[in-house]
Write a protein that holds these residues in place. Structure first.
Motif, short mmCIF file in Angstrom:
data_model
loop_
_atom_site.label_atom_id
_atom_site.label_comp_id
_atom_site.label_asym_id
_atom_site.label_seq_id
_atom_site.Cartn_x
_atom_site.Cartn_y
_atom_site.Cartn_z
N GLU A 48 11.88 -0.22 -2.53
CA GLU A 48 11.53 0.76 -3.60
C GLU A 48 10.13 0.80 -4.18
O GLU A 48 9.74 1.79 -4.35
N THR A 49 9.65 -0.31 -4.17
CA THR A 49 8.27 -0.62 -4.21
C THR A 49 7.30 0.25 -3.52
O THR A 49 6.58 1.14 -3.70
N PHE A 50 7.71 -0.20 -2.09
CA PHE A 50 6.99 0.88 -1.15
C PHE A 50 7.19 2.43 -1.18
O PHE A 50 6.08 3.21 -1.13
N ILE A 51 8.27 2.82 -1.63
CA ILE A 51 8.50 4.23 -1.80
C ILE A 51 7.84 4.81 -3.18
O ILE A 51 7.00 6.08 -3.06
N LYS A 55 4.67 7.52 -3.32
CA LYS A 55 4.59 8.57 -4.14
C LYS A 55 3.29 8.73 -4.80
O LYS A 55 2.47 9.54 -4.93
N ASP A 56 3.02 7.42 -5.40
CA ASP A 56 1.70 7.42 -6.31
C ASP A 56 0.50 7.81 -5.41
O ASP A 56 -0.63 8.43 -5.91
N MET A 57 0.34 7.56 -4.11
CA MET A 57 -0.60 7.64 -3.24
C MET A 57 -0.81 9.19 -3.05
O MET A 57 -1.99 9.77 -2.63
N LYS A 58 0.34 9.80 -2.92
CA LYS A 58 0.33 11.32 -2.63
C LYS A 58 -0.21 11.83 -3.83
O LYS A 58 -0.83 13.01 -3.84
#
Length: 715
Positions: A48-51, A55-58
């Motif tokens: 979940e942290t990776f997902i 999203k934050d990086m997008k």
């Protein structure tokens, strides 16, 4: 989190793998996973942290993309603005170029008119100036035409000296065309004033030189160049410049710096610096150096000191000429060489006679001092001396008496390395001077002359004489006493001296004569000398070997007892006393030979000693009879001899004694084993007669002869 991500992305260098590792580590810390509870790993939280991070990086990417688009738009607007400004500047620049072209045309037009006007004014002014100048000269001339002294201030006022010089020089030139009958007094007055002004100019020049006022000196030199006493100005400059020496007592030290210093001044002051500098240097050589050389070389009583001084002065003068050549013009290329020859020509004319006389004296004195220290009076060599010695030796051998009187001088070789080195050093110094002080034509002859003097004293009167004494001192073998051999020391010292002589010849003599007719004569004389020395050395070594071997032979004949090899009772198996005495005396002689002789000569000497020694032992053993105990003693003797000759390091001699040892075994083995030993590896190829001779030396030979043990051996 976006701000934290930005901080990490902006780090240099950025590594994706490290970023993921740090993210994973933070997640594990947040959920409380450590090394102890690693089994509680929560992959769902990590996923979940990776997902969420993706999203934050997008979102961050979209923001950065929008920011880039804004910056690009701003850049395009600025580019348009700057393009418009550059176009306006280009238009203004073109207008300025047009105005500049029009201005340049107007300036050229005005300049042409001004030049034309100047030429017109000059055409009008030049005749007027000349007229005014002529008027002034006529006014001054009138003063010299009137009887009485000259009262014009121009010729007495020191401030107006330059003006007076200009006037009097022109008046002097005009007066040369006046007839003597009408204007004799006027011409004398003009010449007198001319000389007076010229003298004052030279004095002013000298004063300016003392202060090194270059501009004033240049002005005065320019004025004086129109006067007939211009050379006096140059002479005054040279004399005053060289009045104080730069180097003190050693004149050579200061000449080059002095020339360098004054060359810079001469270039600035005089219009013809090359000629002035040539005269400057010429004055140094003809006056300073010439007088210095005369003073230093005046005393010829001490010829060695005179030659050293001549060499030093001449070499330093040549070096000075080389250093000063940069100041000479191409037309004076060989001037310094000629000046040097003029200074030393008187001394160079008879140089080689003085050098030869000095070298002869030095070598002769060294030899005399050497023989005086040795308390030896040189003896003339006798042609029949060698024949007499040989006859005495022959008679003594045949009659078994000693009638030869051998003088060994207490072991003195009469060869001295120190003496030889001193002579070679003197010759080396003489040859070094000869190469410098002799002309190219005379050099080969002079070098050979000096070399002949060295050969005379060093080789003929020292080495050859010592070899002759050494040959006479070689003893003749007699009695129990081992002969004292000093000739090996003579060989060693002779080789050293010859090596040093060849080294000097190769470095100092041959390069001077290699391409001349003298070279073949030199090589022929050297070869004859070396052949003479080698002949004496070979003769001495032969006699020394004979003395050693003859003593061994005589000693064994006289001291070896028959009972040594055929004792009547059983005895300990040891070497005989005669054998041990021979080995004891022979070993030091071999060591001495190896120490003193070298190269091929050493191998030949050791070979001859070994072969002849084997022959003596071989013949001696055949004069005895052997029983079992005696055979053991003989084998021990041969083993001692074998140990002794191992120092020779000669394979042939070693093989000869190995065979002799095998032959001695024939004296010991049982009769039934003789056939086997004779066909062994060592004796199988030996002449059967030699084998039979040794078997016949056995005490039980008569018994063996009547058996079948010698079948095939005695046939």
């Amino acid at each position: 989190m976006l701000a934290q991500y930005m901080d990490e992305f902006e780090q240099e260098p950025f590594e994706v793998s490290e970023f993921i590792e740090r993210l994973t580590w933070r997640i594990n810390n947040e959920v409380g996973i450590t090394g102890k509870n690693a089994d509680d790993f929560n992959p769902v939280a990590l996923h979940e942290t990776f997902i969420q991070t993706i999203k934050d990086m997008k979102i961050l990417q979209e923001k950065q993309q929008a920011k880039c688009e804004r910056l690009e738009e701003s850049l395009r607007q600025e580019q348009v603005t700057h393009t418009k400004q550059i176009c306006k500047l280009q238009e203004r620049h073109q207008v300025a170029i047009d105005w500049f072209g029009q201005l340049d045309e107007k300036i050229n037009s005005v300049a042409g008119k001004i030049i034309h006007l100047g030429e017109q004014l000059e055409n009008v002014n030049t005749p007027r100036s000349r007229t005014v100048e002529a008027q002034k000269l006529l006014n001054h001339m009138s003063e010299f035409l009137v009887p009485g002294p000259i009262l014009n201030d121009i010729f007495t006022d020191s401030v107006r000296l330059y003006e007076a010089a200009d006037v009097i020089q022109k008046l002097y030139t005009i007066s040369q065309d006046l007839p003597v009958e009408k204007f004799a007094d006027s011409k004398r007055k003009i010449e007198k004033m001319y000389d007076e002004v010229e003298r004052r100019l030279i004095e002013e020049f000298a004063t300016a030189q003392k202060c090194e006022d270059i501009e004033k000196m240049k002005k005065l030199a320019q004025i004086l160049s129109q006067f007939k006493g211009y050379t006096q100005c140059i002479d005054a400059y040279i004399e005053q410049s060289q009045m104080t020496p730069y180097g003190g007592k050693d004149i050579f030290i200061g000449i080059a710096p002095m020339c360098k210093h004054h060359y810079e001044i001469i270039k600035k002051v005089f219009a013809n610096p090359a000629q002035v500098m040539s005269k400057f240097i010429l004055n140094i050589y003809q006056l300073k150096l010439h007088q210095y050389a005369l003073t230093k070389l005046d005393d010829k009583k001490d010829e060695e000191k005179y030659l050293r001084t001549l060499y030093e002065l001449y070499s330093r003068t040549l070096k000075l000429s080389s250093d000063l050549q940069i100041y000479m013009s191409t037309m004076d290329d060989d001037l310094l060489q000629k000046l040097t020859q003029q200074i030393f020509t008187k001394h160079l004319a008879n140089y080689v006679e003085v050098e030869s006389r000095c070298l002869t004296t030095k070598c002769s004195t060294e030899l005399e001092r050497f023989y005086i220290n040795k308390k030896h009076q040189k003896k003339p060599t006798e042609r029949f001396q060698e024949l007499r010695r040989d006859m005495q030796a022959l008679i003594g051998t045949r009659a078994n008496i000693n009638i030869a009187q051998i003088e060994d001088y207490g072991g003195e070789t009469f060869l001295c390395e120190e003496l030889s080195i001193n002579m070679l050093q003197e010759a080396k110094a003489a040859l070094k001077r000869c190469r410098l002080l002799s002309s190219a034509i005379e050099l080969p002859t002079n070098v050979i002359k000096l070399n002949d003097i060295l050969l005379r004293f060093l080789m003929h009167e020292h080495v050859v004489y010592a070899l002759e004494l050494g040959l006479q001192a070689i003893p003749i073998a007699e009695g129990k006493t081992f002969p004292q051999l000093y000739f090996f020391d003579v060989v060693q010292k002779t080789n050293i001296i010859v090596h040093l002589l060849e080294k000097l010849s190769n470095s100092a003599v041959i390069p001077c004569i290699i391409n001349t007719p003298k070279y073949s004569d030199f090589m022929f004389k050297r070869r004859l000398l070396m052949e003479q020395i080698e002949k004496s050395l070979d003769q001495g070594l032969e006699r020394s070997i004979n003395a050693i071997i003859s003593w061994v032979k005589l000693y064994l004949q006289n001291e070896q007892k028959k009972t040594d090899y055929k004792p009547e009772t059983d005895m300990d198996t040891i070497s005989s006393a005669a054998c041990l005495q021979v080995v004891q005396n022979l070993q030091p002689a071999l060591k001495q030979a190896k120490r003193c002789v070298d190269g091929d000569n050493l191998q030949n000497v050791l070979h001859e000693i070994g072969v002849r020694f084997h022959r003596v032992i071989f013949d001696h053993l055949q004069t005895m009879q052997y029983n079992t105990a005696g055979a053991m003693c003989a084998i021990c003797d041969v083993n001692e001899y074998r140990k002794c000759i191992r120092e020779l390091e000669n394979p042939l001699v070693t093989q000869l004694f190995d065979i002799l040892h095998a032959l001695c075994n024939l004296l010991l083995v049982k009769p039934e084993n003789l056939q086997e030993v004779c066909t062994g590896e060592t004796l199988n190829y030996l002449d059967k007669s030699v084998v039979r001779q040794f078997i016949q030396l056995r005490a039980d030979f008569r018994f063996i002869k009547n058996t079948n043990y010698l079948k095939g051996i005695l046939e």
